[in-house]
Design an enzyme around this catalytic site. Structure first.
Site, PDB file in Angstrom:
ATOM      1  N   TRP A  99       0.832  -1.207   0.000  1.00  0.00           N
ATOM      2  CA  TRP A  99       0.000   0.000   0.000  1.00  0.00           C
ATOM      3  C   TRP A  99       0.866   1.255   0.000  1.00  0.00           C
ATOM      4  O   TRP A  99       0.560   2.230  -0.678  1.00  0.00           O
ATOM      5  CB  TRP A  99      -0.973  -0.010   1.173  1.00  0.00           C
ATOM      6  CG  TRP A  99      -1.902  -1.171   1.097  1.00  0.00           C
ATOM      7  CD1 TRP A  99      -2.008  -2.203   2.007  1.00  0.00           C
ATOM      8  CD2 TRP A  99      -2.841  -1.482   0.052  1.00  0.00           C
ATOM      9  NE1 TRP A  99      -2.954  -3.104   1.587  1.00  0.00           N
ATOM     10  CE2 TRP A  99      -3.475  -2.695   0.404  1.00  0.00           C
ATOM     11  CE3 TRP A  99      -3.202  -0.858  -1.134  1.00  0.00           C
ATOM     12  CZ2 TRP A  99      -4.456  -3.281  -0.402  1.00  0.00           C
ATOM     13  CZ3 TRP A  99      -4.179  -1.445  -1.948  1.00  0.00           C
ATOM     14  CH2 TRP A  99      -4.789  -2.637  -1.571  1.00  0.00           C
ATOM     15  N   ASP A 166      -2.125   6.573   6.528  1.00  0.00           N
ATOM     16  CA  ASP A 166      -3.114   5.635   6.015  1.00  0.00           C
ATOM     17  C   ASP A 166      -3.407   4.663   7.167  1.00  0.00           C
ATOM     18  O   ASP A 166      -2.578   3.833   7.507  1.00  0.00           O
ATOM     19  CB  ASP A 166      -2.523   4.896   4.802  1.00  0.00           C
ATOM     20  CG  ASP A 166      -3.449   3.803   4.260  1.00  0.00           C
ATOM     21  OD1 ASP A 166      -4.517   3.553   4.863  1.00  0.00           O
ATOM     22  OD2 ASP A 166      -3.089   3.195   3.230  1.00  0.00           O
ATOM     23  N   LYS A 190     -12.351  -2.125   6.609  1.00  0.00           N
ATOM     24  CA  LYS A 190     -11.548  -3.022   7.439  1.00  0.00           C
ATOM     25  C   LYS A 190     -11.900  -2.964   8.913  1.00  0.00           C
ATOM     26  O   LYS A 190     -11.777  -3.976   9.587  1.00  0.00           O
ATOM     27  CB  LYS A 190     -10.072  -2.759   7.208  1.00  0.00           C
ATOM     28  CG  LYS A 190      -9.677  -3.390   5.879  1.00  0.00           C
ATOM     29  CD  LYS A 190      -8.502  -2.810   5.218  1.00  0.00           C
ATOM     30  CE  LYS A 190      -8.354  -3.412   3.824  1.00  0.00           C
ATOM     31  NZ  LYS A 190      -7.640  -2.511   2.941  1.00  0.00           N
TER      32      LYS A 190
HETATM   33  C1  PLP Z   1      -7.036  -2.078   1.890  1.00  0.00           C
HETATM   34  C2  PLP Z   1      -6.052  -1.018   2.026  1.00  0.00           C
HETATM   35  C3  PLP Z   1      -5.944   0.008   1.082  1.00  0.00           C
HETATM   36  C4  PLP Z   1      -6.797   0.059  -0.164  1.00  0.00           C
HETATM   37  O1  PLP Z   1      -8.079   0.388   0.196  1.00  0.00           O
HETATM   38  P1  PLP Z   1      -9.235   0.585  -0.892  1.00  0.00           P
HETATM   39  O2  PLP Z   1     -10.317   1.189  -0.077  1.00  0.00           O
HETATM   40  O3  PLP Z   1      -9.547  -0.772  -1.428  1.00  0.00           O
HETATM   41  O4  PLP Z   1      -8.729   1.489  -1.948  1.00  0.00           O
HETATM   42  C5  PLP Z   1      -5.005   0.993   1.300  1.00  0.00           C
HETATM   43  N1  PLP Z   1      -4.214   0.983   2.388  1.00  0.00           N
HETATM   44  C6  PLP Z   1      -4.292   0.009   3.322  1.00  0.00           C
HETATM   45  C7  PLP Z   1      -3.400   0.043   4.513  1.00  0.00           C
HETATM   46  C8  PLP Z   1      -5.208  -1.009   3.158  1.00  0.00           C
HETATM   47  O5  PLP Z   1      -5.292  -1.984   4.075  1.00  0.00           O
END
Ligand code: PLP
Length: 358
Positions: A99, A166, A190
């Site tokens: 990511w 993030d 998540k």
């Molecule tokens: C899943 C994830 C993403 C991507 O997320 P989307 O909503 O599918 O674009 C980005 N960063 C992290 C840390 C993730 O776990």
């Protein structure tokens, strides 16, 4: 029966989230309309929105000088929106896996990227802590929990430049000192709700730092979403409702402090089992081990047993254990709604498998 769900995202949600959202699909309060039908411009929905934002601020202890907005496009859209808005000349990034790399790739479209630390040298099995933050960058971007590799940083670092995190996969899993960050964002799927909604927590004075020598499309400007209560365009009302229910559930559990204690308990027993069990082992270095995503593999020489273990998990109603396609092996995602009962079911299955293959 309801399965033991270890999916990495979309993930298991609390019973409260599911039950209340199901009810709202039939009728939102006494509105005579479903949450799927109600106008986003109605008082009924505005109340849902206001409550969700207020709960987010309360649960995560977000100071008044921050805005909370919900946008579309996933965390992946943020990878481009952040540099589009804030990268004037140079930004710093820490590379802790897939990511981060995607975020770095998008940033390079808009300016220079200084990767000040990386754990790629040891295949992303640790979280780098030895780095110096330059002061001539527009911001530092980190990925606090690496969903695929299973490494996590639990400290809110002191940062001399705007810090952007993030937190897709560890949001609301521990208390966070929000005041250390200029911005925190993530996909909701998540730890908060269904897929299709992205949260952005942004310090109001950071909005003044948007680059001025670049034209930014309206939908990609943070200011648009802040000024319009996330309703410049039609938001996914049901997602916002569901996130609100999860935040309500977190509050009912005793808040993020209590949620963190439960997470520590769950992963302590899981990591202890990897250390004890002769057939499985953890792949993440001690000190960096995530509480939310726990990758593990077969012990050396036992790799041929992988499929048999996946089959046993399936028979035991355990789902979501297969590792990410990029790294293989297994991964148990133990997000907030994961219970000790889920973890016990997985451990019992690992022990049964060990007894057979010792
Ligand atoms: C899943 C994830 C993403 C991507 O997320 P989307 O909503 O599918 O674009 C980005 N960063 C992290 C840390 C993730 O776990």
């Amino acid at each position: 029966m309801r399965k033991y769900i270890f999916n990495a995202g979309p993930c298991k949600l609390s019973d409260m989230t599911l039950e209340n959202t199901a009810k709202a699909v039939m009728e939102l309060g006494n509105s005579g309309q479903s949450i799927l039908e109600v106008s986003h411009r109605s008082a009924d929905f505005q109340a849902v929105y206001d409550e969700t934002v207020a709960l987010f601020k309360e649960v995560l202890n977000i100071p008044d000088n921050y805005s909370v907005v919900f946008v579309g496009g996933g965390a992946s859209m943020q990878f481009c929106m952040i540099p589009y808005n804030f990268l004037g000349t140079k930004a710093a990034y820490i590379n802790t896996g897939v990511w981060s790399k995607r975020a770095i790739g998008e940033a390079k479209l808009w300016g220079d990227v200084d990767v000040i630390a990386s754990s790629e040298d040891r295949n992303f099995t640790y979280y780098p802590t030895d780095f110096k933050i330059p002061t001539d960058v527009d911001y530092l971007h980190i990925t606090s929990n690496n969903t695929i590799r299973g490494t996590e940083i639990f400290e809110d670092i002191d940062c001399p430049v705007p810090l952007i995190a993030d937190m897709s996969s560890d949001i609301c899993s521990r208390p966070v000192d929000v005041s250390k960050y200029a911005m925190i964002y993530g996909g909701c799927q998540k730890n908060l709700g269904p897929a299709g909604l992205t949260f952005v927590i942004i310090r109001k004075d950071f909005l003044d730092k948007v680059v001025t020598d670049r034209k930014i499309p309206t939908m990609l400007q943070y200011q648009t979403h802040v000024d319009n209560d996330s309703m410049y365009n039609t938001p996914p009302c049901i997602n916002i409702f569901a996130v609100g229910q999860t935040l309500k559930w977190i509050k009912s559990m005793g808040g993020v402090e209590a949620i963190e204690k439960l997470a520590i308990k769950r992963c302590d027993v899981l990591y202890a089992e990897f250390d004890r069990n002769t057939v499985f082992r953890s792949v993440v270095e001690d000190g960096s081990r995530s509480r939310m995503n726990i990758p593990f593999i077969m012990a050396e020489g036992r790799e041929d047993l992988e499929k048999e273990f996946l089959d046993l998990c399936k028979a035991k109603n355990i789902v979501g254990i297969k590792g990410h396609r990029l790294v293989g092996g297994f991964r148990a995602s133990t997000y907030n709604a994961c219970t000790m009962e889920d973890v016990d079911a997985l451990i019992a299955t690992m022990q049964e498998f060990e007894a057979k293959h010792k």
